[in-house]
Design an enzyme around this catalytic site. Structure first.
Site, short mmCIF file in Angstrom:
data_model
loop_
_atom_site.label_atom_id
_atom_site.label_comp_id
_atom_site.label_asym_id
_atom_site.label_seq_id
_atom_site.Cartn_x
_atom_site.Cartn_y
_atom_site.Cartn_z
N LYS A 253 37.69 -12.94 20.30
CA LYS A 253 36.77 -12.83 18.80
C LYS A 253 38.31 -12.39 17.61
CE LYS A 253 32.32 -11.48 20.06
NZ LYS A 253 31.60 -12.48 18.92
N ARG A 327 23.96 -14.34 27.39
CA ARG A 327 22.92 -15.19 27.59
C ARG A 327 23.03 -15.19 29.71
NH1 ARG A 327 24.36 -20.46 24.47
NH2 ARG A 327 25.24 -18.75 22.68
N1 BES Z 1 27.47 -10.68 20.42
C1 BES Z 1 27.61 -11.67 20.15
C2 BES Z 1 26.90 -12.18 19.04
C3 BES Z 1 27.03 -11.64 17.64
C4 BES Z 1 28.03 -11.99 16.39
C5 BES Z 1 26.15 -10.42 17.58
C6 BES Z 1 27.89 -11.16 15.45
C7 BES Z 1 26.68 -9.35 16.28
C8 BES Z 1 27.14 -9.82 15.12
C9 BES Z 1 27.77 -13.02 21.16
O1 BES Z 1 28.18 -12.98 22.69
C10 BES Z 1 28.73 -14.05 20.46
O2 BES Z 1 30.13 -14.16 20.84
N2 BES Z 1 27.74 -15.43 20.09
C11 BES Z 1 28.63 -16.34 20.00
C12 BES Z 1 27.99 -18.15 20.64
C13 BES Z 1 28.75 -19.02 20.45
C14 BES Z 1 29.80 -18.74 21.15
C15 BES Z 1 28.23 -20.15 20.81
C16 BES Z 1 28.55 -16.81 17.98
O3 BES Z 1 26.88 -16.44 17.73
O4 BES Z 1 29.81 -16.73 17.87
ZN ZN Z 2 29.91 -13.18 22.99
#
Ligand code: BES
Ligand code: ZN
Ligand code: ZN
Length: 473
Positions: A253, A327
């Site tokens: 991130k 997931r």
């Molecule tokens: N924990 C994050 C989702 C999230 C984002 C929660 C912002 C709260 C605030 C999750 O693990 C994630 O990073 N999801 C990705 C999925 C993608 C790589 C398909 C996302 O949403 O970008």
């Molecule tokens: Zn994530």
């Protein structure tokens, strides 16, 4: 560790020595108290469409609160406004003794807003704000059991908030499971913690895969509340995402979005808070909670994209983004849930930024295969104001998860991210199931009304109310 951090206490009493208290009066536009006689105020009341607070400083002091509407949320917001005013004016003891026809349910909503609004996570502040208020209520106003129920629910909510607000160097998979045991003793439910050895024996390849980059071992915590008078034959299972901190892994991130990712265990914390409230209030319902917990960090062992892992149920997954880790850990918990032959499984997860993009902080996304249950949950969501918007689980989303070399890949295309994530989870279910994506409302940048900046404990009140309704039937 103190979890509650509520700065307001409710006290049900027979009578009060009125001279020592600030007096609180609720009213509506149709029932303006005769003591509010000043022309200026009368005109203001006529003209406004907002909840308003008027303080009469003559002794004893009186606080008049104009409630703007009849909805439970109007009463909650008024309660929150009262807390702010009591705190600002350092009123330590006050008495609610006139309610202008509010029903018991409306009064409870008012007190709920007051208590929700009184939470502060101050543990790490050197300079503590010492304000603590007491609100006295006459016994004729409310039943003692309603107050007790509300207080226990608020303890569950505060516990959830605190676990989420704790920084990641304090709240990891191990300390979470310890907090769960402590809550089990306090509220009266069973807690079993699977450690890394047990998790390995269960072949939970999703949870172990995400944990590869971490020095802290994973935990898989199981809660069970099974009262003798349960009205359900098969258990209801709650599954919560317990990613204690989400760096994204090698799909790192970047650009500031890692901040707040301590809240990536808000689903797991909500499961713990909900079961605490249910057990504390002895609802006659058999409920199980499952929280797979780990952080998502980086080392030379960590998952990389193109890895293939084998999940607990034997499904192989090609990892195409290490940031789609939620997931992976949930899939093992959903597969584990099969052994309970559940009547319904609800998973709660901060799963996708795509859900947050849709709902903002004002609600959560819900998807699943149990349409009647989804309708009921949505209706309860309106009532408790933890609202839901349903998104589709069309079969075409399944195609987007196809991999050349494994049964599934862990991301879909660039669009439809909430649905592809849910479709991935669905693969691991064989029972009635709902998925709640709380990425939007679970953690706030700014305080508003009865919500503080930080954790909100969404959807603890929703799940509590939903299960309470079921227990009646
Ligand atoms: N924990 C994050 C989702 C999230 C984002 C929660 C912002 C709260 C605030 C999750 O693990 C994630 O990073 N999801 C990705 C999925 C993608 C790589 C398909 C996302 O949403 O970008
Ligand atoms: Zn994530
Ligand atoms: Zn995550």
């Amino acid at each position: 560790m103190q979890d509650h951090f509520l700065n307001m206490e409710l006290k049900l009493v027979e009578g009060t020595d009125a001279s020592k208290f600030a007096h609180i009066y609720l009213f509506t536009k149709d029932s303006v108290p005769t003591t509010l006689t000043q022309e200026g105020i009368k005109k203001q009341i006529e003209d406004t469409d907002k909840t308003q607070l008027y303080i009469d400083w003559s002794s004893p002091q009186s606080i008049y609160i104009l409630i703007k509407g009849e909805e439970p949320e109007d009463y909650r917001q008024a309660g929150a406004q009262l807390f702010q005013s009591l705190k600002k004016n350092r009123f330590e003891n006050s008495v609610l003794h006139e309610t202008s026809g509010a029903s018991e349910a409306q009064l409870i909503s008012f007190l709920e807003g007051l208590l929700l609004g009184s939470y502060r996570f101050t543990k790490y502040l050197k300079k503590q704000d010492t304000y603590k208020g007491n609100l006295f209520l006459h016994k004729a106003l409310l039943q003692e059991k309603s107050i007790k129920e509300l207080q226990t629910l608020m303890q569950g909510v505060s516990l959830t908030k605190t676990l989420v607000n704790e920084p990641p160097n304090v709240m990891n998979a191990i300390s979470f499971s310890e907090k769960a045991k402590e809550a089990g003793r306090t509220f009266g439910f069973e807690v079993t913690v699977l450690d890394k050895t047990a998790i390995t024996e269960h072949k939970m390849g999703g949870l172990l895969g995400v944990n590869l980059g971490s020095e802290t071992p994973p935990t898989f915590t199981i809660f069970e509340y099974k009262p003798d008078n349960a009205t359900n034959k098969k258990p209801l299972v709650l599954v919560g995402k317990g990613v204690m901190f989400d760096t994204g892994g090698y799909s790192l991130k970047t650009g500031g979005v890692m901040s707040t990712m301590k809240s990536d265990m808000a689903g797991g914390a909500a499961v713990l808070g909900t079961i605490s409230a249910i057990a504390g209030n002895k609802l006659p319902y058999h409920v199980i909670g499952l929280v797979p917990a780990t952080d998502n960090k980086i080392s030379s062992n960590a998952l990389v994209v193109d890895d293939v892992i084998t999940m607990m149920d034997g499904t192989t997954v090609e990892v195409q983004n290490t940031d789609a880790e939620g997931r992976l850990v949930l899939a093992d918990a959903l597969a584990y849930a099969k052994k309970y032959d559940p009547e319904l499984v609800i998973d709660i997860a901060t799963l996708t930024g795509a859900a947050a993009a849709i709902t903002g902080s004002f609600g959560s996304a819900v998807l699943g295969n149990a349409q009647e249950e989804i309708e009921k949950l949505k209706a309860t969501g309106e009532k408790v104001y933890e609202r839901l918007v349903q998104l589709p689980l069309w079969k075409e989303y399944r195609d987007l998860l196809k991999s050349e070399i494994a049964d599934l890949k862990n991301i879909g295309g660039p669009t439809g991210g909430v649905s592809t994530a849910a479709m991935f989870l669905k693969h691991f279910t064989d029972y009635p199931w709902m998925h709640i994506d709380i990425a939007g409302p679970s953690f706030l940048k700014d305080a508003k009304g009865y919500k503080q900046a930080g954790a909100t404990a969404v959807p603890v009140r929703l799940l509590y109310e939903f299960i309470k309704e079921r227990a009646k039937n």
